[in-house]
Design a protein around this motif. Structure first.
Motif, PDB file in Angstrom:
ATOM      1  N   THR A   1      58.156  15.082  -6.525  1.00  0.00           N
ATOM      2  CA  THR A   1      58.663  14.351  -6.120  1.00  0.00           C
ATOM      3  C   THR A   1      59.342  12.880  -5.827  1.00  0.00           C
ATOM      4  OG1 THR A   1      60.567  16.351  -7.022  1.00  0.00           O
ATOM      5  CG2 THR A   1      61.314  13.863  -6.564  1.00  0.00           C
ATOM      6  N   SER A   2      58.771  13.543  -4.177  1.00  0.00           N
ATOM      7  CA  SER A   2      58.603  12.004  -3.475  1.00  0.00           C
ATOM      8  C   SER A   2      57.413  11.259  -4.225  1.00  0.00           C
ATOM      9  CB  SER A   2      58.048  12.835  -2.212  1.00  0.00           C
ATOM     10  OG  SER A   2      57.281  11.350  -1.765  1.00  0.00           O
ATOM     11  N   HIS A   3      56.210  11.862  -3.898  1.00  0.00           N
ATOM     12  CA  HIS A   3      54.104  10.943  -4.946  1.00  0.00           C
ATOM     13  C   HIS A   3      55.296   9.846  -6.209  1.00  0.00           C
ATOM     14  CE1 HIS A   3      50.708  10.172  -6.015  1.00  0.00           C
ATOM     15  NE2 HIS A   3      50.709  10.685  -7.762  1.00  0.00           N
ATOM     16  N   LYS A   4      55.805  10.789  -6.554  1.00  0.00           N
ATOM     17  CA  LYS A   4      56.436  10.000  -7.977  1.00  0.00           C
ATOM     18  C   LYS A   4      57.146   8.982  -7.825  1.00  0.00           C
ATOM     19  CE  LYS A   4      57.380  12.310 -12.558  1.00  0.00           C
ATOM     20  NZ  LYS A   4      57.968  13.239 -13.217  1.00  0.00           N
ATOM     21  N   ARG A   5      58.487   9.348  -6.854  1.00  0.00           N
ATOM     22  CA  ARG A   5      58.791   7.871  -6.545  1.00  0.00           C
ATOM     23  C   ARG A   5      58.102   7.134  -5.746  1.00  0.00           C
ATOM     24  NH1 ARG A   5      61.930  10.382  -2.032  1.00  0.00           N
ATOM     25  NH2 ARG A   5      63.295  11.855  -4.216  1.00  0.00           N
ATOM     26  N   ARG A   6      56.839   6.635  -5.164  1.00  0.00           N
ATOM     27  CA  ARG A   6      56.372   6.214  -4.210  1.00  0.00           C
ATOM     28  C   ARG A   6      55.584   5.352  -5.666  1.00  0.00           C
ATOM     29  NH1 ARG A   6      53.207   9.442  -0.566  1.00  0.00           N
ATOM     30  NH2 ARG A   6      54.968  11.079   0.084  1.00  0.00           N
ATOM     31  N   MET A   7      54.909   6.093  -7.129  1.00  0.00           N
ATOM     32  CA  MET A   7      54.461   5.708  -7.510  1.00  0.00           C
ATOM     33  C   MET A   7      54.994   4.461  -8.806  1.00  0.00           C
ATOM     34  SD  MET A   7      51.066   6.458  -7.325  1.00  0.00           S
ATOM     35  CE  MET A   7      50.375   5.755  -8.572  1.00  0.00           C
ATOM     36  N   ALA A   8      56.052   4.807  -8.814  1.00  0.00           N
ATOM     37  CA  ALA A   8      57.332   4.363  -9.690  1.00  0.00           C
ATOM     38  C   ALA A   8      57.485   2.912  -9.223  1.00  0.00           C
ATOM     39  CB  ALA A   8      58.286   5.139  -9.922  1.00  0.00           C
ATOM     40  N   GLU A   9      57.198   3.016  -7.634  1.00  0.00           N
ATOM     41  CA  GLU A   9      58.066   1.805  -6.894  1.00  0.00           C
ATOM     42  C   GLU A   9      56.761   0.781  -6.702  1.00  0.00           C
ATOM     43  OE1 GLU A   9      58.385   3.583  -2.808  1.00  0.00           O
ATOM     44  OE2 GLU A   9      60.824   4.562  -2.904  1.00  0.00           O
TER      45      GLU A   9
ATOM     46  N   VAL B   1      56.726  28.588  -1.380  1.00  0.00           N
ATOM     47  CA  VAL B   1      55.651  27.587  -2.204  1.00  0.00           C
ATOM     48  C   VAL B   1      55.895  26.724  -2.868  1.00  0.00           C
ATOM     49  CG1 VAL B   1      53.391  27.672  -2.931  1.00  0.00           C
ATOM     50  CG2 VAL B   1      53.604  29.563  -1.513  1.00  0.00           C
ATOM     51  N   THR B   2      56.344  26.892  -3.660  1.00  0.00           N
ATOM     52  CA  THR B   2      57.022  26.301  -4.807  1.00  0.00           C
ATOM     53  C   THR B   2      58.682  25.202  -4.538  1.00  0.00           C
ATOM     54  OG1 THR B   2      56.779  28.108  -6.032  1.00  0.00           O
ATOM     55  CG2 THR B   2      58.111  26.148  -7.823  1.00  0.00           C
ATOM     56  N   ILE B   3      59.626  25.704  -3.632  1.00  0.00           N
ATOM     57  CA  ILE B   3      60.443  24.219  -3.804  1.00  0.00           C
ATOM     58  C   ILE B   3      59.701  23.305  -2.623  1.00  0.00           C
ATOM     59  CG2 ILE B   3      62.379  23.847  -1.887  1.00  0.00           C
ATOM     60  CD1 ILE B   3      63.118  26.832  -3.607  1.00  0.00           C
ATOM     61  N   PRO B   4      58.774  22.848  -1.489  1.00  0.00           N
ATOM     62  CA  PRO B   4      58.117  22.431  -1.104  1.00  0.00           C
ATOM     63  C   PRO B   4      56.835  21.032  -1.810  1.00  0.00           C
ATOM     64  CG  PRO B   4      58.616  23.825  -0.283  1.00  0.00           C
ATOM     65  CD  PRO B   4      58.439  24.244  -1.026  1.00  0.00           C
ATOM     66  N   LEU B   5      55.988  21.900  -3.177  1.00  0.00           N
ATOM     67  CA  LEU B   5      55.035  21.861  -4.397  1.00  0.00           C
ATOM     68  C   LEU B   5      56.228  20.132  -4.500  1.00  0.00           C
ATOM     69  CD1 LEU B   5      52.860  24.371  -4.794  1.00  0.00           C
ATOM     70  CD2 LEU B   5      52.405  21.848  -3.435  1.00  0.00           C
ATOM     71  N   ALA B   6      57.627  21.044  -5.557  1.00  0.00           N
ATOM     72  CA  ALA B   6      58.484  20.370  -5.694  1.00  0.00           C
ATOM     73  C   ALA B   6      58.611  18.634  -5.360  1.00  0.00           C
ATOM     74  CB  ALA B   6      59.833  21.245  -6.443  1.00  0.00           C
ATOM     75  N   GLY B   7      59.024  19.278  -4.164  1.00  0.00           N
ATOM     76  CA  GLY B   7      59.275  17.967  -3.052  1.00  0.00           C
ATOM     77  C   GLY B   7      58.245  17.154  -2.740  1.00  0.00           C
ATOM     78  N   ILE B   8      57.117  17.342  -2.914  1.00  0.00           N
ATOM     79  CA  ILE B   8      55.960  16.879  -2.452  1.00  0.00           C
ATOM     80  C   ILE B   8      56.249  15.903  -4.014  1.00  0.00           C
ATOM     81  CG2 ILE B   8      53.804  16.567  -2.179  1.00  0.00           C
ATOM     82  CD1 ILE B   8      53.888  19.031  -0.271  1.00  0.00           C
TER      83      ILE B   8
END
Length: 94
Positions: A24-32, A15-22
């Motif tokens: 990270t992806s969200h953080k990247r999109r927000m930074a863009e 459960v933790t690994i996919p949450l970390a990926g989600i």
């Protein structure tokens, strides 16, 4: 008990690994998005500075045109005056 903890650890990692990926992806999109907004703001400021400078240049052109017109009027009056003076001299000398 050890087997139960091992199974729970595996499930927790699953459960933790996919949450970390989600996240990270969200953080990247927000930074863009933030970078895009910042770039738009900077471009808007640059556009405003260019428009302000353009207005100032137009005002300067208008002022220069008025000054040139005034100079032309003054020159025309001087030439008319010199024609009058020449006419008076011609009358006196005749």
């Amino acid at each position: 008990m050890d087997a139960a903890y091992f199974v729970l650890s595996i499930i927790g990692l699953g459960v933790t690994i996919p949450l970390a990926g989600i996240l990270t992806s969200h953080k990247r999109r927000m930074a863009e998005i933030n970078n895009a907004n910042r770039n738009q703001a900077l471009a808007g400021d640059a556009d405003e500075r260019v428009l302000t400078e353009l207005r100032e240049l137009r005002q300067l052109i208008h002022e220069q045109a008025i000054a040139i017109d005034n100079l032309a009027d003054m020159q025309r009056r001087v030439l008319e005056r010199s024609d009058e003076v020449q006419s008076i001299r011609n009358r006196i000398n005749s």
